[in-house]
Design a protein around this motif. Sequence first.
Motif, PDB file in Angstrom:
ATOM      1  N   SER A   1      -5.211   6.743  -2.418  1.00 52.69           N
ATOM      2  CA  SER A   1      -4.491   7.527  -2.747  1.00 52.69           C
ATOM      3  C   SER A   1      -5.140   8.923  -2.459  1.00 52.69           C
ATOM      4  CB  SER A   1      -3.986   7.686  -4.250  1.00 52.69           C
ATOM      5  OG  SER A   1      -3.354   8.896  -4.355  1.00 52.69           O
ATOM      6  N   ALA A   2      -4.932   9.657  -1.455  1.00 52.44           N
ATOM      7  CA  ALA A   2      -5.600  10.890  -1.063  1.00 52.44           C
ATOM      8  C   ALA A   2      -5.455  11.985  -2.409  1.00 52.44           C
ATOM      9  CB  ALA A   2      -5.240  11.479   0.046  1.00 52.44           C
ATOM     10  N   ASP A   3      -4.198  11.914  -2.911  1.00 48.98           N
ATOM     11  CA  ASP A   3      -3.687  12.860  -3.987  1.00 48.98           C
ATOM     12  C   ASP A   3      -4.463  12.477  -5.308  1.00 48.98           C
ATOM     13  OD1 ASP A   3      -1.024  14.241  -2.937  1.00 48.98           O
ATOM     14  OD2 ASP A   3      -0.635  12.094  -2.591  1.00 48.98           O
TER      15      ASP A   3
ATOM     16  N   PRO B   1       0.775  -1.337   0.098  1.00 47.24           N
ATOM     17  CA  PRO B   1       0.075   0.105   0.039  1.00 47.24           C
ATOM     18  C   PRO B   1       0.757   0.956  -0.018  1.00 47.24           C
ATOM     19  CG  PRO B   1      -0.874  -1.706   1.365  1.00 47.24           C
ATOM     20  CD  PRO B   1       0.294  -2.273   1.273  1.00 47.24           C
ATOM     21  N   ASP B   2       1.965   1.249   0.695  1.00 51.87           N
ATOM     22  CA  ASP B   2       2.768   2.499   0.738  1.00 51.87           C
ATOM     23  C   ASP B   2       3.537   2.815  -0.735  1.00 51.87           C
ATOM     24  OD1 ASP B   2       2.298   3.167   3.425  1.00 51.87           O
ATOM     25  OD2 ASP B   2       4.048   2.014   4.199  1.00 51.87           O
ATOM     26  N   ASP B   3       3.688   1.451  -1.449  1.00 54.32           N
ATOM     27  CA  ASP B   3       4.393   1.835  -2.575  1.00 54.32           C
ATOM     28  C   ASP B   3       3.298   2.329  -3.473  1.00 54.32           C
ATOM     29  OD1 ASP B   3       6.660   0.640  -2.212  1.00 54.32           O
ATOM     30  OD2 ASP B   3       6.055  -1.084  -2.960  1.00 54.32           O
ATOM     31  N   ASN B   4       1.901   2.076  -3.475  1.00 51.15           N
ATOM     32  CA  ASN B   4       0.920   2.704  -3.945  1.00 51.15           C
ATOM     33  C   ASN B   4       0.728   4.025  -3.972  1.00 51.15           C
ATOM     34  OD1 ASN B   4      -1.413   0.801  -5.712  1.00 51.15           O
ATOM     35  ND2 ASN B   4       0.047  -0.405  -4.268  1.00 51.15           N
ATOM     36  N   ARG B   5       0.640   4.255  -2.575  1.00 55.26           N
ATOM     37  CA  ARG B   5       0.521   5.964  -2.106  1.00 55.26           C
ATOM     38  C   ARG B   5       1.702   6.811  -2.814  1.00 55.26           C
ATOM     39  NH1 ARG B   5      -0.278   3.359   2.801  1.00 55.26           N
ATOM     40  NH2 ARG B   5      -2.747   3.408   3.396  1.00 55.26           N
ATOM     41  N   GLN B   6       2.626   6.279  -2.833  1.00 54.48           N
ATOM     42  CA  GLN B   6       3.785   7.239  -3.310  1.00 54.48           C
ATOM     43  C   GLN B   6       3.890   7.086  -4.722  1.00 54.48           C
ATOM     44  OE1 GLN B   6       7.791   5.437  -2.688  1.00 54.48           O
ATOM     45  NE2 GLN B   6       8.664   7.293  -2.617  1.00 54.48           N
ATOM     46  N   LEU B   7       3.762   5.994  -5.579  1.00 50.62           N
ATOM     47  CA  LEU B   7       3.690   6.018  -6.989  1.00 50.62           C
ATOM     48  C   LEU B   7       2.394   7.087  -7.547  1.00 50.62           C
ATOM     49  CD1 LEU B   7       4.491   5.209  -9.745  1.00 50.62           C
ATOM     50  CD2 LEU B   7       2.774   3.500  -9.794  1.00 50.62           C
ATOM     51  N   TYR B   8       1.227   6.689  -6.957  1.00 53.92           N
ATOM     52  CA  TYR B   8       0.079   7.406  -7.466  1.00 53.92           C
ATOM     53  C   TYR B   8       0.026   9.014  -6.898  1.00 53.92           C
ATOM     54  CZ  TYR B   8      -1.924   3.338  -9.695  1.00 53.92           C
ATOM     55  OH  TYR B   8      -1.935   2.396 -10.447  1.00 53.92           O
TER      56      TYR B   8
ATOM     57  N   GLY C   1     -15.926  17.707  -9.489  1.00 55.59           N
ATOM     58  CA  GLY C   1     -17.183  18.006  -9.069  1.00 55.59           C
ATOM     59  C   GLY C   1     -18.109  16.858  -9.671  1.00 55.59           C
ATOM     60  N   ILE C   2     -17.836  15.694  -9.475  1.00 59.22           N
ATOM     61  CA  ILE C   2     -18.674  14.495  -9.947  1.00 59.22           C
ATOM     62  C   ILE C   2     -18.986  13.471  -8.928  1.00 59.22           C
ATOM     63  CG2 ILE C   2     -18.039  14.406 -12.385  1.00 59.22           C
ATOM     64  CD1 ILE C   2     -15.885  12.268 -11.972  1.00 59.22           C
ATOM     65  N   TYR C   3     -18.425  13.736  -7.700  1.00 65.28           N
ATOM     66  CA  TYR C   3     -18.579  12.611  -6.440  1.00 65.28           C
ATOM     67  C   TYR C   3     -19.191  13.353  -5.459  1.00 65.28           C
ATOM     68  CZ  TYR C   3     -15.305   9.252  -8.661  1.00 65.28           C
ATOM     69  OH  TYR C   3     -14.857   8.565  -9.427  1.00 65.28           O
ATOM     70  N   ARG C   4     -20.202  12.651  -4.802  1.00 67.06           N
ATOM     71  CA  ARG C   4     -20.875  13.121  -3.620  1.00 67.06           C
ATOM     72  C   ARG C   4     -20.094  13.313  -2.441  1.00 67.06           C
ATOM     73  NH1 ARG C   4     -25.653   9.342  -0.992  1.00 67.06           N
ATOM     74  NH2 ARG C   4     -23.772   7.985  -0.750  1.00 67.06           N
ATOM     75  N   ASP C   5     -19.232  12.013  -2.400  1.00 67.87           N
ATOM     76  CA  ASP C   5     -18.144  11.951  -1.111  1.00 67.87           C
ATOM     77  C   ASP C   5     -16.882  11.454  -1.784  1.00 67.87           C
ATOM     78  OD1 ASP C   5     -17.414  12.249   1.506  1.00 67.87           O
ATOM     79  OD2 ASP C   5     -18.308  10.488   1.995  1.00 67.87           O
ATOM     80  N   LEU C   6     -15.835  11.737  -0.941  1.00 68.15           N
ATOM     81  CA  LEU C   6     -14.498  11.130  -1.419  1.00 68.15           C
ATOM     82  C   LEU C   6     -13.812  10.394  -0.196  1.00 68.15           C
ATOM     83  CD1 LEU C   6     -12.612  14.401  -2.825  1.00 68.15           C
ATOM     84  CD2 LEU C   6     -13.905  12.307  -4.351  1.00 68.15           C
ATOM     85  N   ILE C   7     -13.631   9.187  -0.444  1.00 65.66           N
ATOM     86  CA  ILE C   7     -13.414   8.246   0.910  1.00 65.66           C
ATOM     87  C   ILE C   7     -11.947   7.738   0.595  1.00 65.66           C
ATOM     88  CG2 ILE C   7     -13.889   6.486   2.376  1.00 65.66           C
ATOM     89  CD1 ILE C   7     -16.612   6.488   0.956  1.00 65.66           C
ATOM     90  N   VAL C   8     -10.970   7.994   1.534  1.00 67.14           N
ATOM     91  CA  VAL C   8      -9.622   7.617   1.370  1.00 67.14           C
ATOM     92  C   VAL C   8      -9.570   6.334   2.212  1.00 67.14           C
ATOM     93  CG1 VAL C   8      -7.203   8.232   1.914  1.00 67.14           C
ATOM     94  CG2 VAL C   8      -8.773   9.896   1.134  1.00 67.14           C
TER      95      VAL C   8
END
Length: 212
Positions: free
Chosen positions: A91-93, A20-27, A102-109
């Motif tokens: 990925s929060a980024d 997961p950390d690799d994913n967060r860093q790359l994305y 502006g297409i989502y009702r909510d964003l869930i990290v």
Amino acid sequence: MARDQKDKPDLDAAYALETPDDNRQLYGKWAETYDQSFAQQMDYQLPAHVARVFAELGGVGPVLDVGAGTGLLAEALRPISDVKIDALDLSADMLAVAGRKGIYRDLIVGDLTKALPIEAGQYGGVVSSGTFTHGHVGPEVLDQLLTFASTGALFVLSVNAEHFEARGFEAKFKALGDKIDDFHIRTVSIYGAGTDEAHSKDKGHLAVFRRM
């Protein structure tokens, strides 16, 4: 593969991710340019395929977009289905980019491999494109996704075709036989005619079913 190679934001680096950390860093590095440097350059068609099938089968909302990234699936779904959509991504980024559209009702990290603070049974549909592939999550997360869905909820989940049997998705869907209904597979091309030759024949299986 060396970390500096995995950190370079491109498709091969994404397929080589391990944690997961690799994913967060790359994305995190890829987020601002993802739509142009990947989706447009590779003629990425998978989000549109998932959106089309969900709409054709009369999918209703609210919808959870799993591994939403920058919102490509929701962008494809919005013109053909009037549903409220929530985005879930590690990925929060990437979600920050999606949020600006502006297409989502909510964003869930959140991390799919861990318990998520999502109310059980609240979604009428669950969709995903590009999350179940090399270097990403496996079939073990399907049990939790089912808990988020209401009875009769429509699922349309893309799984990389090479990944489907090798990573245990085929076996997992068979094991879920008493929890899902109307299960079938639709095979689509991940990329369009504008992609590079190395990935021109890449296929995705769309796992389509309803929660019982």
